[in-house]
Enzyme design. Sequence first.
Site, PDB file in Angstrom:
ATOM      1  N   SER A   1       2.949   6.081   1.210  1.00 18.69           N
ATOM      2  CA  SER A   1       2.371   5.502   0.021  1.00 18.69           C
ATOM      3  C   SER A   1       0.950   4.976   0.202  1.00 18.69           C
ATOM      4  O   SER A   1       0.287   4.700  -0.804  1.00 18.69           O
ATOM      5  CB  SER A   1       3.261   4.370  -0.476  1.00 18.69           C
ATOM      6  OG  SER A   1       3.333   3.340   0.479  1.00 18.69           O
TER       7      SER A   1
ATOM      8  N   LYS B   1      -5.110  -1.513   0.791  1.00 16.24           N
ATOM      9  CA  LYS B   1      -4.046  -0.995  -0.081  1.00 16.24           C
ATOM     10  C   LYS B   1      -3.674  -2.058  -1.111  1.00 16.24           C
ATOM     11  O   LYS B   1      -3.489  -3.241  -0.747  1.00 16.24           O
ATOM     12  CB  LYS B   1      -2.838  -0.637   0.783  1.00 16.24           C
ATOM     13  CG  LYS B   1      -1.667  -0.022   0.040  1.00 16.24           C
ATOM     14  CD  LYS B   1      -0.538   0.304   1.027  1.00 16.24           C
ATOM     15  CE  LYS B   1       0.622   1.022   0.397  1.00 16.24           C
ATOM     16  NZ  LYS B   1       1.693   1.334   1.375  1.00 16.24           N
TER      17      LYS B   1
ATOM     18  N   SER C   1       4.669   4.979   5.622  1.00 15.35           N
ATOM     19  CA  SER C   1       3.563   4.982   4.660  1.00 15.35           C
ATOM     20  C   SER C   1       2.174   4.790   5.231  1.00 15.35           C
ATOM     21  O   SER C   1       1.194   4.919   4.498  1.00 15.35           O
ATOM     22  CB  SER C   1       3.802   3.926   3.589  1.00 15.35           C
ATOM     23  OG  SER C   1       4.642   4.461   2.608  1.00 15.35           O
TER      24      SER C   1
HETATM   25  N1  GLN Z   1       7.830   7.488   1.730  1.00 14.82           N
HETATM   26  C1  GLN Z   1       8.738   6.435   2.075  1.00 14.82           C
HETATM   27  C2  GLN Z   1       9.390   5.908   0.825  1.00 14.82           C
HETATM   28  O1  GLN Z   1       9.167   6.468  -0.186  1.00 14.82           O
HETATM   29  C3  GLN Z   1       8.035   5.370   2.836  1.00 14.82           C
HETATM   30  C4  GLN Z   1       7.372   4.396   1.983  1.00 14.82           C
HETATM   31  C5  GLN Z   1       6.703   3.320   2.742  1.00 14.82           C
HETATM   32  O2  GLN Z   1       6.665   3.342   3.979  1.00 14.82           O
HETATM   33  N2  GLN Z   1       6.207   2.338   2.015  1.00 14.82           N
HETATM   34  O3  GLN Z   1      10.089   4.954   0.846  1.00 14.82           O
END
Ligand code: GLN
Length: 464
Positions: A116, A40, A140
């Site tokens: 993400s 990532k 994420s």
């Molecule tokens: N979808 C969650 C957010 O938008 C989690 C994001 C993450 O875990 N980096 O914050």
Amino acid sequence: MANVSGSSPYLGEVPKPAGVTAARKALDSGILKGVPVAVKDIIVTADGRKSTAASKMLEPYESPYDATVVRKIVEAGAEVIGKTNLDEFAMGASTENSALGKTVNPWDPTRVPGGSSGGSAAAVAERSAPVGLGTDTGGSVRQPAAFCGVVGMKPTYGRVSRYGLIAMASSLDQAGTLTTNVADAATALGVIAGPDPLDATSVDRPVPDYRKALTGDVKGLKIGIPKEYFEVEGGAKDGGVQSEIEEAVEQAKEDLKKSGAEIVDVSLPHTKYAVSVYYLVMPAEASSNLARYDGIRYGHSVEREGSWQGSLEDVYFQSRAQGFGPEVKRRIMLGTYALSAGYYDAYYKKAMQVRTLITRDFEKAFKDADLLLTPTTPTTAFKLGEKSDDPLAMYLADIFTVPASLAGLPAISVPAGFDKAGLPIGLQLIGQHWDEETVLRAAHAYEQRHDWHVKEPPKPKEPQ
Ligand code: GLN
């Protein structure tokens, strides 16, 4: 190679991995020698590739050092095959917030891969890399794993070094793995886990041989079902949880019973506050972490554009206005507000107090259960664009993943079948602090009862 232009999991060129069969053999024997790993792009690499966090703010950035997780996989023989797409600075649940590219769900190109870590999840799902590294702040790793039909493992906060993870919310961020099966998750976690002098929040505890935990049975394990996960606002009662996902949980209870587990009911009464708490704590920490990107100390700078004439303050304003996308700006504003004098007690402090109550709920539940079983997400992968104009709807995609993040607990998402549209369903198992072994053991035993994890998405057509 399955790198369809305009929808790839990767940012930039992806070399063809050498010897996928050799990689499979290596993984099966518990090592990473020759294994292609998709990383990532919020995890920095000093391999000549950019480390962008999918933001214009860092678009040209090349890191002079490797993140500890990258150093560890490379030392274990893995090859970083490419950097994968994500929501800008890991803020999002669909990878649509990326400023640098688009990634679609390999099971259905009209749908999001989740986020993400959507790029790493899609890369593993399309089988271009058997292992992906991601980060999980509020879900994420687990949520995109569920959407893409792969295994997503988020370890206990402190189990894996955060050194070299571009910081979003430091009390929540944790690196995790995306793999096609639980044994590979055990292998990859074993490589990246452990204390690191470069991260003071990494904890000095011995790292067990996770593969030894995969006994194939769950005899004697008590698995708790938190009733609030089926009652939350937008939850089962008002049709918020897709019926096929509820059915998958019911089926999993039966499967796990057949494998020797006992199913018990538990209660996590503060679950209903988890999304609200998360969306105060996370933006607060993010607003502070992202203050460094001001066009002078770090990041995109209008001052470097030759004709710039403005004041220092204008450099800050304009650089940040140009460099950050709308979701990042939204969270910086929310977080700055929650931390501001006069509102700190009412928002940030209150959220931290409720965070403690959420953690205590889990501690209590773990007096009656060794492990908790929940859906990973309320729905399967949604359509591209479906939630882009509705941030609250997007935030609710995390409803089942943020509680474990707030409490710092290890949790995994495993494939649990497909819905009527043929989209993958994910099931979440949440464990006690430092007990990744039980999480992996139960996930593995469950996985062995089905062949969902060996099903592959249709191969995309190569561009002509
Ligand atoms: N979808 C969650 C957010 O938008 C989690 C994001 C993450 O875990 N980096 O914050």
